[in-house]
Design a protein around this motif. Structure first.
Motif, short mmCIF file in Angstrom:
data_model
loop_
_atom_site.label_atom_id
_atom_site.label_comp_id
_atom_site.label_asym_id
_atom_site.label_seq_id
_atom_site.Cartn_x
_atom_site.Cartn_y
_atom_site.Cartn_z
N GLY A 1 -8.43 -2.51 3.22
CA GLY A 1 -7.46 -1.56 3.75
C GLY A 1 -8.11 -0.68 4.79
N SER B 1 -7.27 4.89 3.42
CA SER B 1 -6.10 4.32 2.74
C SER B 1 -6.09 4.63 1.25
CB SER B 1 -6.10 2.80 2.93
OG SER B 1 -7.29 2.26 2.39
N ASP C 1 -2.77 0.52 1.42
CA ASP C 1 -2.52 1.35 2.60
C ASP C 1 -1.68 2.54 2.17
OD1 ASP C 1 -2.65 2.18 5.19
OD2 ASP C 1 -1.00 0.91 5.89
N GLU C 2 -2.05 3.71 2.64
CA GLU C 2 -1.36 4.95 2.30
C GLU C 2 -1.13 5.11 0.80
OE1 GLU C 2 2.03 5.23 4.83
OE2 GLU C 2 0.80 5.26 6.64
N ARG D 1 2.29 -4.29 8.04
CA ARG D 1 1.07 -3.47 8.14
C ARG D 1 -0.17 -4.33 7.88
NH1 ARG D 1 1.78 1.88 4.72
NH2 ARG D 1 3.32 0.66 3.59
#
Lengths: 240, 227
Positions: A34, A38, A210-211, A231
């Protein structure tokens, strides 16, 4: 082996993990990739409670690590951790680095631990460095000693936090070779890494975080060849 | 020149007055040493409590951290003479006991900061590495962090001791019989200021000597520095 339910982690205002649920089975090698920031390292560090989760549960076998009654120190004995910056103990010799924890925790006597340390050092070809101090070693040697330091505890799981990111390029290979060997012996592993080729080769499963959430996961061939999420596609196009 | 000679004679030889400086010096050294030991004892305790409390959220630890913070803030924020006077007037009748307690408590606040910053100077990764191997916090502190922190702590601690020797010169305020007070008392008998210069010379020799020792200590620690 490890079960994570609804894991969340917040630093101040910043929510880094937004609910991760994952099961890692015995013998599985899970690569976590990632973008930076992240939450992939935070995820790994939550697994052995170096970070205290804000919400959610983590189970190691039948033990709930996140419960207040859990003996965290006992749980950590069976979860080895390898850090990006090695974190060898500079005031101890290479051999002492390896024997300190097993002896202090009463798992082995000093002679037993020394014998085990020497066997591990012989295996990685560094037996002649047993009496030297970590600053006499190259980065690759330091990381390999850090890996056998974790192995000396006979852990059930090894957690790797970007084990090759702080290394000079020519030393990445020797460290990956050792991880590969340990993986082949059946060790359960969770590896946060930027080495995509390595993730693809060694892992049974790859997670893309991610996030703060697991956006996509798959077995490595499909993961890298047929990414679904936009993404992930864009991330892979930048790093591959 | 002749005047200096006769002043010196009056300040040192007459009535074996040199013995009075020695007595004062002995008191100053004893006071500094014991106060330093008390200071280290308090300082180590406070520093370890502060370090352990950092990041913990339980009420007990918050209270402990609050008390430690209050202690260092009050002690470092008020003059040592005022602290001594308060102890002398309110707590102790003996001037020596008040001095020991006063200078000990005072230096404890500074020592705790020296030790806390010595511990803080060690990469947090060292604590994480120890904990990740299953070592409890106390053992990690004792076996991994403190042995590395000592290198940063010892020279600063020695400085604190040197500073303490000079600081105890205010002991006379509460009737302590230290080097400064004894020399000042002599001044009233010699009718000249020579005893004060003698006291100054003794302090200077002491500090210069100890600083040389400290430099050697620092060099030795640097030599064994393997990190």
């Amino acid at each position: 082996m490890i079960e994570v339910k609804g894991l969340e982690k917040t630093f101040g205002e910043n929510q880094v993990l937004r609910g991760i649920s994952e099961t890692i089975r015995k013998g599985e090698k899970v690569a976590v990739i990632g973008p930076s920031g992240s939450g992939k390292s935070t995820f790994l560090r939550c697994l052995n409670l170096l970070e205290t989760p804000t919400a959610g549960q983590i189970f190691l076998e039948d033990t709930e690590l996140t419960s207040a009654q859990c003996d965290v120190n006992a749980a950590r004995r069976s979860m080895g951790m390898v850090f990006q910056h090695f974190h060898l103990f500079p005031h101890l010799t290479v051999r002492q680095n390896i024997t300190l924890a097993p002896v202090q925790l009463g798992l082995m006597t000093q002679p037993q631990a020394d014998e085990k340390a020497d066997a591990l050092l012989a295996r990685i070809g560094l037996l002649e460095k047993a009496e030297t101090y970590p600053n006499m070693l190259s980065g690759g040697q330091k990381q390999r000693v850090a890996i056998v330091r974790a192995l000396a505890m006979n852990p059930e799981v090894l957690l790797f936090d970007e084990p090759t990111s702080a290394l000079d390029p020519e030393m990445v290979g020797e460290v990956l070779d050792l991880i590969r060997e340990v993986a082949a012996e059946g060790m359960t592993m969770v590896i946060v890494t930027h080495e995509m080729g390595f993730a693809r080769e060694v892992a049974n499963r790859v997670l893309f975080i991610d996030e703060g959430i697991v956006v996509e996961q798959n077995e490595p061939v499909s993961f890298f060849e047929h990414p679904q999420n936009e993404r992930l596609k864009s991330f892979l196009s930048k790093v591959l | 020149m002749e005047k200096i000679g006769s002043d010196l004679y009056a300040a040192l030889i007459v009535g074996e007055r040199w013995k009075i400086y020695l007595e004062g010096l002995a008191n100053t050294l004893l006071l500094s040493l014991i106060a330093c030991l008390v200071g280290v004892l308090i300082g180590v305790t406070v520093a370890l409590l502060k370090t352990a409390a950092a990041g913990k959220k339980s009420v007990g630890w918050r209270v402990i951290a609050g008390i430690c913070e209050f202690y260092t803030t009050v002690i470092r924020g008020t003059p040592v003479i005022v602290q001594l006077l308060i102890l002398y007037v309110l707590v102790f009748n003996s001037s020596f006991a008040a001095c020991i307690a006063g200078f000990g408590i005072n230096s404890g606040a500074y020592v705790s900061e020296i030790i806390r910053s010595g511990i803080a100077s060690i990469d947090p990764g060292q604590m994480e590495a120890g904990r990740s191997l299953g070592l409890p916090q106390g053992k990690t502190m004792r076996l991994i962090i403190l042995p590395q922190a000592v290198k940063n702590i010892l020279p600063a601690l020695f400085n604190e001791f040197i500073a303490l020797i000079k600081e105890t010169s205010v002991a006379g305020y509460i009737a302590g019989r230290d080097l400064t007070k004894m020399s000042d008392a002599l001044r009233l008998r010699t009718y000249n200021s020579m005893p004060l210069f003698i006291a100054a010379a003794i302090y200077l020799a002491l500090v210069v000597g100890l600083t040389a020792v400290q430099k050697r200590l620092e060099r030795r620690l640097a030599r064994s520095d393997r990190s």
